[in-house]
Design a protein around this motif. Structure first.
Motif, PDB file in Angstrom:
ATOM      1  N   THR A   5      32.750  26.035  46.413  1.00 34.66           N
ATOM      2  CA  THR A   5      31.419  25.430  46.448  1.00 34.66           C
ATOM      3  C   THR A   5      31.217  24.678  45.142  1.00 34.66           C
ATOM      4  O   THR A   5      31.448  25.219  44.056  1.00 34.66           O
ATOM      5  CB  THR A   5      30.326  26.508  46.611  1.00 34.66           C
ATOM      6  N   GLN A   6      30.805  23.435  45.270  1.00 36.25           N
ATOM      7  CA  GLN A   6      30.520  22.617  44.097  1.00 36.25           C
ATOM      8  C   GLN A   6      29.084  22.122  44.184  1.00 36.25           C
ATOM      9  O   GLN A   6      28.596  21.811  45.273  1.00 36.25           O
ATOM     10  CB  GLN A   6      31.473  21.428  44.019  1.00 36.25           C
ATOM     11  N   ILE A   7      28.446  22.048  43.032  1.00 30.35           N
ATOM     12  CA  ILE A   7      27.076  21.525  42.964  1.00 30.35           C
ATOM     13  C   ILE A   7      27.106  20.279  42.083  1.00 30.35           C
ATOM     14  O   ILE A   7      27.588  20.304  40.954  1.00 30.35           O
ATOM     15  CB  ILE A   7      26.098  22.554  42.374  1.00 30.35           C
ATOM     16  N   PHE A   8      26.588  19.177  42.647  1.00 26.30           N
ATOM     17  CA  PHE A   8      26.551  17.901  41.949  1.00 26.30           C
ATOM     18  C   PHE A   8      25.107  17.450  41.766  1.00 26.30           C
ATOM     19  O   PHE A   8      24.271  17.681  42.635  1.00 26.30           O
ATOM     20  CB  PHE A   8      27.265  16.811  42.761  1.00 26.30           C
ATOM     21  N   GLU A   9      24.864  16.777  40.669  1.00 18.98           N
ATOM     22  CA  GLU A   9      23.587  16.095  40.476  1.00 18.98           C
ATOM     23  C   GLU A   9      23.868  14.604  40.635  1.00 18.98           C
ATOM     24  O   GLU A   9      24.793  14.079  40.021  1.00 18.98           O
ATOM     25  CB  GLU A   9      23.025  16.376  39.088  1.00 18.98           C
ATOM     26  N   ALA A  64      34.393  29.419  43.396  1.00 21.78           N
ATOM     27  CA  ALA A  64      35.401  29.699  44.416  1.00 21.78           C
ATOM     28  C   ALA A  64      35.144  31.082  44.988  1.00 21.78           C
ATOM     29  O   ALA A  64      34.787  32.011  44.264  1.00 21.78           O
ATOM     30  CB  ALA A  64      36.789  29.616  43.817  1.00 21.78           C
ATOM     31  N   SER A  65      35.345  31.203  46.297  1.00 23.53           N
ATOM     32  CA  SER A  65      35.212  32.523  46.938  1.00 23.53           C
ATOM     33  C   SER A  65      36.366  33.397  46.501  1.00 23.53           C
ATOM     34  O   SER A  65      37.486  32.920  46.294  1.00 23.53           O
ATOM     35  CB  SER A  65      35.234  32.377  48.454  1.00 23.53           C
ATOM     36  N   MET A  66      36.090  34.644  46.380  1.00 21.02           N
ATOM     37  CA  MET A  66      37.145  35.594  46.020  1.00 21.02           C
ATOM     38  C   MET A  66      37.942  35.922  47.279  1.00 21.02           C
ATOM     39  O   MET A  66      37.367  36.159  48.340  1.00 21.02           O
ATOM     40  CB  MET A  66      36.538  36.884  45.447  1.00 21.02           C
ATOM     41  N   ALA A  67      39.252  35.913  47.195  1.00 22.84           N
ATOM     42  CA  ALA A  67      40.113  36.233  48.330  1.00 22.84           C
ATOM     43  C   ALA A  67      39.999  37.719  48.629  1.00 22.84           C
ATOM     44  O   ALA A  67      39.940  38.552  47.738  1.00 22.84           O
ATOM     45  CB  ALA A  67      41.564  35.874  48.006  1.00 22.84           C
TER      46      ALA A  67
END
Length: 194
Positions: free
Chosen positions: A163-167, A189-192
């Motif tokens: 997941t990325q958050i951009f402005e 990043a999700s944990m495996a």
């Protein structure tokens, strides 16, 4: 004869005194009216300035509201992110040329500062799983956040979702709407699962 001449002079004198008194009252009254007119004028100027300020604020609010509901800007941001983050080993390098129409020169330079990388000799894909736009208008610019969930596949092996958050900031640039500011605020990043 002298008496006859004195009576008309005294009558003229009395009439003159009454005329001067009436004239003085008239001048004082006109001065009062002028002062009232000046006060009214000052009040009207204050009211006009207040109305102009309110009108400017209302116009800015209407313009920002129109910008917030600007479907072209939302479409521009969506197309940019799909072009930049939906790729595979066949279109990886070509996407950099395609994003040029969506962004200003400054943002394009920011994205290609290290140069356009060569395509590795492995099969890979990046998919957008979910994208959420949170756009609003501020100071006649469209600003907001983009929440992007992507997953990466390298030679058939899936990586955890990222997941990325951009402005982003979108404005009229050289006659077209373009992304004029792009900043990544965070990557998660999700944990495996074990």
């Amino acid at each position: 004869m002298k008496l006859k001449f004195i009576i008309p002079i005294s009558v003229v004198f009395v009439i003159s005194i009454f005329s001067n008194i009436a004239l003085a009252f008239n001048v004082v009254n006109k001065g009062s009216e002028l002062e009232k007119i000046n006060l009214d004028n000052t009040e009207l100027q204050k009211e006009l300035k207040s109305l102009e300020t309110a009108l400017n604020k209302a116009e800015s609010t209407i313009k920002n509201e129109k910008l917030t509901n600007n479907q072209d800007a939302k479409e521009l941001v969506t197309k940019f992110f799909k072009t930049q983050y939906e790729y595979d080993s066949t279109n990886y390098k070509g996407r950099f040329k395609k994003i040029e129409k969506f962004v200003s020169e400054g943002v394009y330079g920011q994205l290609t500062t290290a140069g356009i990388p060569e395509v590795p000799n492995v099969n890979f894909e990046n998919h957008i799983n979910d994208m959420k736009l949170f756009l609003t208008a501020h100071n006649n610019e469209i600003v907001g956040l983009v929440l992007l969930d992507t997953s990466y596949v390298i030679d058939g092996f899936d990586s955890p979702e990222t997941t990325q958050i951009f402005e982003v900031k979108v404005t009229e640039h050289e006659g077209k709407q373009k992304i004029v500011s792009l900043e990544i605020l965070g990557t998660f990043a999700s944990m495996a699962e074990s």
